[in-house]
Design a protein around this motif. Structure first.
Motif, short mmCIF file in Angstrom:
data_model
loop_
_atom_site.label_atom_id
_atom_site.label_comp_id
_atom_site.label_asym_id
_atom_site.label_seq_id
_atom_site.Cartn_x
_atom_site.Cartn_y
_atom_site.Cartn_z
N ALA A 7 0.84 -1.19 0.00
CA ALA A 7 0.00 0.00 0.00
C ALA A 7 0.88 1.25 0.00
N VAL A 8 0.55 2.18 -0.87
CA VAL A 8 1.22 3.48 -0.90
C VAL A 8 0.21 4.51 -0.39
N LEU A 9 0.51 5.14 0.72
CA LEU A 9 -0.44 6.05 1.36
C LEU A 9 -0.20 7.51 0.98
N ASP A 10 -1.27 8.29 1.06
CA ASP A 10 -1.20 9.75 0.96
C ASP A 10 -0.52 10.24 -0.32
N VAL A 29 1.06 10.65 -8.15
CA VAL A 29 2.27 10.54 -8.96
C VAL A 29 3.18 9.40 -8.51
N ALA A 30 2.81 8.66 -7.48
CA ALA A 30 3.71 7.65 -6.92
C ALA A 30 4.20 6.65 -7.96
N LEU A 31 3.32 6.22 -8.85
CA LEU A 31 3.69 5.19 -9.82
C LEU A 31 4.39 5.75 -11.05
N SER A 32 4.32 7.06 -11.24
CA SER A 32 4.96 7.66 -12.42
C SER A 32 6.31 8.29 -12.11
N MET A 33 6.64 8.46 -10.82
CA MET A 33 7.90 9.10 -10.44
C MET A 33 9.07 8.13 -10.36
N ALA A 34 8.79 6.83 -10.55
CA ALA A 34 9.85 5.82 -10.52
C ALA A 34 9.44 4.63 -11.38
N ASP A 52 -6.28 9.70 -0.97
CA ASP A 52 -6.90 10.50 0.09
C ASP A 52 -6.36 10.10 1.45
N HIS A 53 -6.25 11.07 2.34
CA HIS A 53 -5.73 10.84 3.69
C HIS A 53 -6.77 10.10 4.54
N PHE A 54 -6.33 9.11 5.29
CA PHE A 54 -7.22 8.41 6.22
C PHE A 54 -7.29 9.20 7.51
N MET A 112 4.43 8.70 2.98
CA MET A 112 5.06 9.94 2.56
C MET A 112 5.33 10.82 3.76
N ARG A 113 6.60 10.96 4.12
CA ARG A 113 7.03 11.78 5.25
C ARG A 113 6.17 11.50 6.49
N GLU A 114 5.64 12.52 7.13
CA GLU A 114 4.91 12.33 8.39
C GLU A 114 3.41 12.54 8.22
#
Length: 317
Positions: free
Chosen positions: A4-7, A12-17, A33-35, A54-56
């Motif tokens: 799972a990739v959050l937030d 862009v998570a899948l296009s940046m790498a 979306d943020h939980f 992603m960060r905090e």
């Protein structure tokens, strides 16, 4: 394995790498979306062995780890994340890895906030767009003004260098800052935190959040600043007492603030920091640049691949 990739706010998570190195071994699902609460989050990712944060943006504490029995690997962007309970992760045998980014996004945003405040860009832009008064404010010159830095690490040193290019007098203070380090950066070592606050026209915070820095700027410290001075915080929100800051902004104790970090993120819709006229605020985007994101997500893929191969890298804790 499920990952799972959050937030992924910008999607862009899948296009940046290039994820192809792990595509045959990992099924990736991305959440944009943020939980808002732990119940929703645990239900959404309870079947995942790998989670990327992603960060905090989303804290991972012991109570959450207990609800994720399948979790084996947690990857955080950045090499430090105060919102992850590393001890609790270790107790459950969960590997926590970090990544490195790139660029100088936080340095650049710090100057965007300083310049925006000094030249009243929000007020003038809103007037122009709304057909209001043509020229209603007078800008603050930077040349000859004093820039005070709380912290002179990597970002603080870069902020200092740009301040010097604007012709500003730059001073710095932190609990561990030495005269030699200040001299190497070409800045004056302030005699004390109080002296720095009293003498500066712009105060910019560049400290790591810890026991000594939490609440470092409260009502007393804000009261030491000039009524014409501005406070900029692109570091961590709890370094500044929120209620004291709101009171200082409402009462004119200081001229204004430039903020990119908040104790609750996303910032509640009714928070006064959204509407105070002397606040220039951005939604924690200091690190949100193309260079940083490409570095982060390439690091995410590398961390996952190394873990799957039995040799985790960039392990935190």
């Amino acid at each position: 394995m499920k990952c799972a990739v959050l937030d992924d706010y910008q999607q862009v998570a899948l296009s940046m790498a290039d994820w192809s190195a792990v595509a045959d071994r990992v099924e990736v699902k991305v959440f944009h979306d943020h939980f808002g609460n732990e119940d929703e989050l645990a239900a959404a990712i309870g079947d995942c062995e790998i989670v990327v944060i992603m960060r905090e943006r989303t804290p991972f504490r012991g109570t959450l780890f207990e609800r994720l029995p399948r979790l084996k690997l947690l990857v955080t962007t950045g090499m430090r994340n105060a919102s992850v309970d590393l001890a609790a992760a270790a107790e459950r045998g969960i590997v926590v890895c970090g990544t490195r980014g790139g660029g100088e996004g936080t340095t650049e945003l710090t100057w965007a906030l300083i310049l925006g405040l000094a030249r009243r860009l929000v007020q003038e832009n809103e007037a122009l767009r709304g057909g209001g008064q043509w020229q209603s404010t007078i800008g603050v010159d930077l040349i000859g003004k004093r820039l005070g830095l709380l912290g002179l690490g990597h970002i603080g040193s870069n902020v200092a260098r740009i301040g010097q290019a604007f012709g500003m007098e730059v001073a710095a203070w932190s609990p561990n800052l030495t005269a030699d380090k200040a001299e190497a950066a070409g800045v004056r070592l302030a005699a004390s935190k109080e002296e720095l606050l009293e003498s500066s026209d712009f105060v910019s915070i560049h400290l790591v959040l810890g026991d000594r820095s939490r609440g470092l700027i409260g009502a007393r410290e804000l009261g030491l600043m000039k009524p014409t001075a501005y406070l900029i915080n692109t570091s961590r929100a709890p370094i500044v007492d929120r209620e004291a800051l709101v009171a200082a902004l409402r009462g004119g104790t200081i001229a204004g603030a430039g903020l990119d970090v908040f104790e609750t993120e996303p910032l509640p819709a009714d928070d006064p920091l959204r509407s105070l006229p002397n606040v220039l605020a951005t939604p924690h985007v200091g690190y949100v640049t193309e260079a940083a994101y490409r570095g982060f997500f390439r690091g995410v893929v590398a961390d996952i691949e190394a873990f799957l191969n039995g040799s985790p890298v960039n392990v935190l804790g």
